[in-house]
Design a protein around this motif. Structure first.
Motif, PDB file in Angstrom:
ATOM      1  N   SER A  18       0.900  -1.297   0.003  1.00  0.00           N
ATOM      2  CA  SER A  18      -0.006  -0.086  -0.071  1.00  0.00           C
ATOM      3  C   SER A  18       0.856   1.346   0.094  1.00  0.00           C
ATOM      4  O   SER A  18       0.637   2.249  -0.663  1.00  0.00           O
ATOM      5  CB  SER A  18      -0.895  -0.045   1.131  1.00  0.00           C
ATOM      6  N   LEU A  19       1.791   1.259   0.675  1.00  0.00           N
ATOM      7  CA  LEU A  19       2.697   2.368   0.770  1.00  0.00           C
ATOM      8  C   LEU A  19       3.437   2.808  -0.708  1.00  0.00           C
ATOM      9  O   LEU A  19       3.884   3.975  -0.751  1.00  0.00           O
ATOM     10  CB  LEU A  19       3.563   2.353   2.049  1.00  0.00           C
ATOM     11  N   LEU A  23       3.692   6.047  -2.619  1.00  0.00           N
ATOM     12  CA  LEU A  23       5.050   6.613  -2.996  1.00  0.00           C
ATOM     13  C   LEU A  23       5.373   6.681  -4.396  1.00  0.00           C
ATOM     14  O   LEU A  23       5.923   7.690  -4.992  1.00  0.00           O
ATOM     15  CB  LEU A  23       6.197   5.574  -2.555  1.00  0.00           C
ATOM     16  N   THR A  24       4.672   6.082  -5.341  1.00  0.00           N
ATOM     17  CA  THR A  24       4.490   6.381  -6.697  1.00  0.00           C
ATOM     18  C   THR A  24       4.149   7.754  -7.143  1.00  0.00           C
ATOM     19  O   THR A  24       4.763   8.174  -8.273  1.00  0.00           O
ATOM     20  CB  THR A  24       3.577   5.028  -7.458  1.00  0.00           C
ATOM     21  N   GLN A  49      12.124  -1.001  -4.553  1.00  0.00           N
ATOM     22  CA  GLN A  49      11.623  -1.032  -6.238  1.00  0.00           C
ATOM     23  C   GLN A  49      10.642   0.196  -6.534  1.00  0.00           C
ATOM     24  O   GLN A  49      11.079   0.821  -7.546  1.00  0.00           O
ATOM     25  CB  GLN A  49      11.087  -2.367  -6.541  1.00  0.00           C
ATOM     26  N   THR A  50      10.047   0.674  -5.667  1.00  0.00           N
ATOM     27  CA  THR A  50       9.121   1.531  -6.126  1.00  0.00           C
ATOM     28  C   THR A  50      10.069   2.943  -6.246  1.00  0.00           C
ATOM     29  O   THR A  50      10.111   3.956  -7.245  1.00  0.00           O
ATOM     30  CB  THR A  50       8.080   1.905  -5.237  1.00  0.00           C
ATOM     31  N   LEU A  51      10.777   2.797  -5.060  1.00  0.00           N
ATOM     32  CA  LEU A  51      11.738   4.235  -4.887  1.00  0.00           C
ATOM     33  C   LEU A  51      12.595   4.430  -6.128  1.00  0.00           C
ATOM     34  O   LEU A  51      13.186   5.488  -6.643  1.00  0.00           O
ATOM     35  CB  LEU A  51      12.260   4.580  -3.639  1.00  0.00           C
ATOM     36  N   ASN A  54      10.376   5.694  -9.184  1.00  0.00           N
ATOM     37  CA  ASN A  54       9.669   6.906  -8.978  1.00  0.00           C
ATOM     38  C   ASN A  54       9.973   7.869  -7.899  1.00  0.00           C
ATOM     39  O   ASN A  54       9.429   8.959  -7.928  1.00  0.00           O
ATOM     40  CB  ASN A  54       8.141   6.572  -8.544  1.00  0.00           C
ATOM     41  N   ASN A  55      11.143   7.762  -7.302  1.00  0.00           N
ATOM     42  CA  ASN A  55      11.538   8.786  -6.297  1.00  0.00           C
ATOM     43  C   ASN A  55      12.058   9.923  -6.762  1.00  0.00           C
ATOM     44  O   ASN A  55      12.946   9.919  -7.719  1.00  0.00           O
ATOM     45  CB  ASN A  55      12.331   8.259  -5.217  1.00  0.00           C
ATOM     46  N   HIS A  56      11.426  11.185  -6.696  1.00  0.00           N
ATOM     47  CA  HIS A  56      12.269  12.528  -6.912  1.00  0.00           C
ATOM     48  C   HIS A  56      12.297  13.464  -5.890  1.00  0.00           C
ATOM     49  O   HIS A  56      12.939  14.451  -5.968  1.00  0.00           O
ATOM     50  CB  HIS A  56      11.256  13.183  -7.913  1.00  0.00           C
TER      51      HIS A  56
END
Length: 70
Positions: A18-19, A23-24, A49-51, A54-56
């Motif tokens: 869910s987090l 974070l996306t 993996q998400t970060l 997609n992390n900015h």
């Protein structure tokens, strides 16, 4: 600086999924404290993996004491 503290909330792998969705779309959060939960290796991998894609904005991620293996 926008911070989110989820310390000692018993977050699990399901919570990590869910987090990751949240974070996306993150555009403001710069610090995320997730220590003392139950994310384990799988949950941390999902978040990482998400970060990675997609992390900015996030510059600090704290994951101490989450049932991780070496």
């Amino acid at each position: 600086r926008q911070m989110c503290i989820r310390d000692r909330n018993k977050l699990t792998v399901k919570s990590a999924t869910s987090l990751a969705v949240i974070l996306t779309n993150n555009t403001t959060l710069t610090a995320l404290y997730l220590s003392n939960n139950k994310l384990n290796d799988t949950g941390v991998h999902i978040i990482a993996q998400t970060l990675a894609i997609n992390n900015h904005t996030l510059t600090l991620l704290e994951l101490n004491n989450n049932e991780l293996t070496d």
